[in-house]
Scaffold this motif. Structure first.
Motif, short mmCIF file in Angstrom:
data_model
loop_
_atom_site.label_atom_id
_atom_site.label_comp_id
_atom_site.label_asym_id
_atom_site.label_seq_id
_atom_site.Cartn_x
_atom_site.Cartn_y
_atom_site.Cartn_z
N ILE A 22 -3.54 -3.27 -22.50
CA ILE A 22 -3.59 -4.17 -23.64
C ILE A 22 -2.22 -4.65 -24.13
O ILE A 22 -2.07 -5.79 -24.53
N ARG A 23 -1.21 -3.75 -24.11
CA ARG A 23 0.08 -4.13 -24.70
C ARG A 23 1.25 -3.59 -23.88
O ARG A 23 1.09 -2.68 -23.09
N GLU A 24 2.41 -4.13 -24.18
CA GLU A 24 3.69 -3.69 -23.64
C GLU A 24 3.67 -3.56 -22.13
O GLU A 24 2.82 -4.11 -21.47
N ALA A 77 -5.91 -16.07 -27.01
CA ALA A 77 -4.78 -16.48 -26.15
C ALA A 77 -3.85 -15.33 -25.76
O ALA A 77 -3.09 -15.45 -24.81
N PHE A 78 -3.93 -14.20 -26.49
CA PHE A 78 -2.99 -13.10 -26.24
C PHE A 78 -3.59 -11.98 -25.39
O PHE A 78 -2.90 -11.05 -25.03
N CYS A 79 -4.89 -12.04 -25.08
CA CYS A 79 -5.61 -10.82 -24.71
C CYS A 79 -6.00 -10.74 -23.23
O CYS A 79 -6.49 -11.71 -22.64
N GLY A 121 -18.53 -1.77 -27.66
CA GLY A 121 -18.45 -3.01 -26.90
C GLY A 121 -17.16 -3.70 -27.27
O GLY A 121 -16.69 -3.54 -28.40
N GLN A 122 -16.56 -4.45 -26.35
CA GLN A 122 -15.36 -5.21 -26.72
C GLN A 122 -15.72 -6.26 -27.76
O GLN A 122 -14.89 -6.68 -28.54
N ASN A 123 -16.99 -6.67 -27.75
CA ASN A 123 -17.53 -7.59 -28.74
C ASN A 123 -18.90 -7.09 -29.09
O ASN A 123 -19.90 -7.74 -28.83
N LEU A 145 -13.34 -4.86 -38.37
CA LEU A 145 -13.54 -6.30 -38.17
C LEU A 145 -12.18 -6.98 -38.05
O LEU A 145 -11.66 -7.52 -39.04
N PRO A 146 -11.59 -6.95 -36.85
CA PRO A 146 -10.23 -7.48 -36.69
C PRO A 146 -10.14 -8.96 -37.02
O PRO A 146 -11.03 -9.73 -36.68
N VAL A 147 -9.05 -9.34 -37.71
CA VAL A 147 -8.82 -10.74 -38.04
C VAL A 147 -7.57 -11.26 -37.32
O VAL A 147 -7.43 -12.43 -37.08
N GLN A 148 -6.64 -10.37 -37.02
CA GLN A 148 -5.40 -10.63 -36.26
C GLN A 148 -4.30 -11.32 -37.06
O GLN A 148 -3.13 -10.96 -36.91
N SER A 149 -4.66 -12.30 -37.89
CA SER A 149 -3.63 -13.01 -38.68
C SER A 149 -4.31 -13.63 -39.91
O SER A 149 -5.51 -13.88 -39.89
N GLY A 187 -9.33 -3.13 -39.76
CA GLY A 187 -9.01 -4.33 -39.01
C GLY A 187 -7.86 -4.13 -38.05
O GLY A 187 -7.26 -3.05 -37.99
N ASP A 188 -7.57 -5.18 -37.29
CA ASP A 188 -6.41 -5.21 -36.40
C ASP A 188 -5.56 -6.44 -36.74
O ASP A 188 -6.12 -7.49 -37.06
N PHE A 189 -4.25 -6.27 -36.63
CA PHE A 189 -3.32 -7.39 -36.85
C PHE A 189 -2.29 -7.46 -35.74
O PHE A 189 -1.86 -6.43 -35.24
N TYR A 199 3.26 -8.47 -31.36
CA TYR A 199 2.74 -9.24 -30.23
C TYR A 199 3.46 -8.83 -28.95
O TYR A 199 4.68 -8.66 -28.93
N SER A 200 2.70 -8.67 -27.90
CA SER A 200 3.26 -8.30 -26.62
C SER A 200 2.71 -9.26 -25.56
O SER A 200 1.49 -9.39 -25.41
N ALA A 201 3.61 -9.97 -24.89
CA ALA A 201 3.16 -10.98 -23.92
C ALA A 201 2.49 -10.32 -22.73
O ALA A 201 3.04 -9.39 -22.14
N ARG A 202 1.29 -10.75 -22.41
CA ARG A 202 0.56 -10.16 -21.28
C ARG A 202 0.50 -11.16 -20.15
O ARG A 202 0.04 -12.30 -20.35
N PRO A 203 0.92 -10.73 -18.96
CA PRO A 203 0.91 -11.65 -17.82
C PRO A 203 -0.48 -12.25 -17.60
O PRO A 203 -1.48 -11.54 -17.69
N1 SAH Z 1 -12.28 -6.73 -28.77
C1 SAH Z 1 -11.58 -6.35 -29.87
C2 SAH Z 1 -10.30 -5.58 -29.60
C3 SAH Z 1 -9.47 -5.93 -28.43
S1 SAH Z 1 -7.99 -5.05 -28.17
C4 SAH Z 1 -11.39 -7.53 -30.75
O1 SAH Z 1 -11.66 -8.63 -30.39
O2 SAH Z 1 -10.97 -7.37 -31.86
C5 SAH Z 1 -7.57 -4.25 -29.66
C6 SAH Z 1 -6.50 -4.91 -30.43
O3 SAH Z 1 -5.29 -4.94 -29.71
C7 SAH Z 1 -6.78 -6.35 -30.79
O4 SAH Z 1 -7.63 -6.48 -31.86
C8 SAH Z 1 -5.39 -6.86 -31.08
O5 SAH Z 1 -5.04 -6.67 -32.42
C9 SAH Z 1 -4.50 -6.00 -30.21
N2 SAH Z 1 -3.96 -6.76 -29.07
C10 SAH Z 1 -4.64 -7.32 -28.06
N3 SAH Z 1 -3.81 -7.98 -27.24
C11 SAH Z 1 -2.57 -7.83 -27.75
C12 SAH Z 1 -1.27 -8.30 -27.37
N4 SAH Z 1 -1.09 -9.06 -26.30
N5 SAH Z 1 -0.21 -7.95 -28.14
C13 SAH Z 1 -0.37 -7.18 -29.24
N6 SAH Z 1 -1.57 -6.72 -29.65
C14 SAH Z 1 -2.66 -7.04 -28.92
#
Ligand code: SAH
Ligand code: SF4
Ligand code: F3S
Length: 442
Positions: free
Chosen positions: A52-54, A164-166, A202-204, A266-270, A306-308, A340-344
């Motif tokens: 997922i990250r780094e 776009a980040f995932c 579930g992821q969703n 309930l992640p909102v991210q931003s 949540g997640d941000f 934020y961590s750029a994912r290939p």
């Molecule tokens: N399916 C879930 C969670 C996916 S991954 C959802 O949609 O919310 C879990 C969390 O990791 C995400 O909610 C997001 O906050 C974080 N995450 C995912 N990709 C990331 C990235 N490239 N950089 C930093 N955080 C990321």
């Protein structure tokens, strides 16, 4: 019966990986493997990885490097890589680290017994397919291990949302829901083995639309109501949800299904509409806040989680201030926040990055606010009496730890408490990451 061999699984990442590791252990049980918690004692080491990250892949390669010594001392030791890095890297893992015997992606775990047979024949095994056959059905045929009072149960896997980040849509594949009857069977089996709380995964997860017995699609709310009819199942949770799939029937269920716990991730991210759009989230800050109002109308005491992500490409100071405003408006009881961590391979990886110091500074400010909120909500628990599901012994003699309905860790010391007991506890203290209590009436 094959000879007994020892399997060590190291699990990274999300709860679905925890669930998958249990299924992999069961799948390999038929090949004579029993689980051990010591890597140096193992005949097979499986790394169940997260992408997922780094520098996720790099971390796996360095972990593999550390295992070299064990392999040198025990040439028969089999080393495998599973999970999302296995899916993303595939054959590259075997090329870069030739001592690896097995690479298996998340959709091929039911094929592990065949792969283990190939390893026994001295071959390597690689499977990152997204096969047609029903993975869960095949995995369910395996004998089950003993277990504690709480369990995960995957009901939905994969994602079609493509934020776009995932990486998840690429590593887990398209969104798939398991048929309701299979989920209910697995839940009944868990309850028969002593489980009192099930977290649906579930992821969703709230996009769940599994086939019902009549062939019609069941929503998550309908599935939860059917689970609520299972005698002995005291608690139901689900994670992770997307705001856009938070349907009316699910919100209503929060007010009506007694076993459904008052906690929602309930992640909102931003909190910035500009950033949410760039993230391809397809919701805005105002719609998220309205949604939470409706959820709280149905279940006023619900604890929000949540997640941000901070420092998404293009995020300005003003965008970040919008995130802080949203956090203030919601009042979270628990949150995860990340730089934020750029994912290939993801669209956002092509965009110009926010400077590392800016990301770090924003993360520190956000986390300070989130910690403050979390502490305030936790401290407000002191004096309340809540049912606690006890899970395991605590650090002190006679102490047991468990969870409140709001997922707070709670410890209490009392005679005769056993894992699986649900008892009313009066909360008497609030520490940074847990609550202390005494049994009510004592
Ligand atoms: N399916 C879930 C969670 C996916 S991954 C959802 O949609 O919310 C879990 C969390 O990791 C995400 O909610 C997001 O906050 C974080 N995450 C995912 N990709 C990331 C990235 N490239 N950089 C930093 N955080 C990321
Ligand atoms: Fe990733 Fe977005 Fe899917 Fe969640 S909804 S798994 S963040 S793509
Ligand atoms: Fe990680 Fe894969 Fe889970 S990337 S968060 S293990 S779905």
């Amino acid at each position: 019966m094959a000879e007994t061999r020892k399997l060590y699984i190291k699990t990274y990442g999300c709860q679905m990986n925890v669930y998958d590791s249990e299924r992999m252990a069961e799948a390999l049980g038929g090949s004579g493997y029993v689980q051990t918690d010591r890597a140096d004692d193992a005949d097979m080491i499986l790394l169940n990885t997260c992408h997922i990250r780094e520098k996720a892949a790099e971390k796996v390669y360095s972990e593999l490097g550390r295992l070299k010594g064990l392999k040198a001392a025990k040439p028969d030791l089999k080393i495998g890589v599973a999970g999302c890095v296995a899916q993303a890297e595939g054959e590259e893992i075997l090329r870069r680290q030739p001592m690896v015997d097995l690479v298996v992606g998340p959709q091929a775990y039911h094929r592990l017994p065949d792969m283990a047979a190939r390893l026994d024949a001295g071959q390597t095994a690689l499977d990152t397919d997204f096969p047609e056959e029903d993975k869960f059905e095949r995995l369910a045929e395996r004998p089950k291990a003993a277990r504690g009072p709480t369990a995960f149960l995957t009901v939905q896997e994969g994602c079609d949302k493509f934020c776009a980040f995932c990486v998840v849509p690429y590593t887990r594949g398209a969104e798939v829901s398991r048929p309701a009857a299979r989920v209910l069977d697995e839940a009944r089996d868990l309850v028969a083995r002593g489980v009192r709380e099930i977290t649906l995964l579930g992821q969703n997860v709230n996009a769940y639309h599994g086939a019902g017995p009549e062939g019609d699609a069941w929503s998550l709310a309908r599935l939860i109501r059917a689970l609520g009819d299972i005698e002995g199942l005291a608690r139901i949770r689900y994670t992770t949800s997307h705001p856009n799939d938070m349907t009316d029937d699910l919100i209503v269920a929060h007010g009506e299904v007694e076993q459904l716990m008052p906690y929602l991730h309930l992640p909102v991210q931003s909190g910035s509409d500009r950033v949410l759009k760039a993230m391809n989230r397809k919701h805005d800050a105002a719609s998220y806040l309205r949604l939470i109002e409706r959820i709280r109308a149905a279940r006023p005491d619900i604890l929000m989680s949540g997640d941000f992500i901070v420092g998404f490409p293009g995020e300005t100071d003003a965008d970040f201030e919008d995130t802080l405003s949203l956090v203030r408006a919601v009042g979270y009881g628990q949150c995860y926040s990340f730089k934020y961590s750029a994912r290939p391979g993801t669209p956002a990886a092509e965009r110009a990055e926010v400077a590392e110091e800016v990301k770090a500074e924003r993360l520190a400010r956000l986390q300070a606010l989130l910690t403050e909120q979390q502490r305030a909500i936790q401290d407000a628990m002191v004096g309340r009496v809540v049912p606690v599901l006890f899970e395991k012994p605590g650090r002190l003699a006679g102490q047991m730890v468990g969870k409140s309905p709001y997922l707070h860790a709670v410890h209490a010391t009392a005679e005769g408490l056993a894992p699986g007991d649900i008892r009313d506890v009066r909360i008497v203290e609030s520490a940074p990451n847990s609550l202390g209590g005494v049994l009510a009436g004592q």
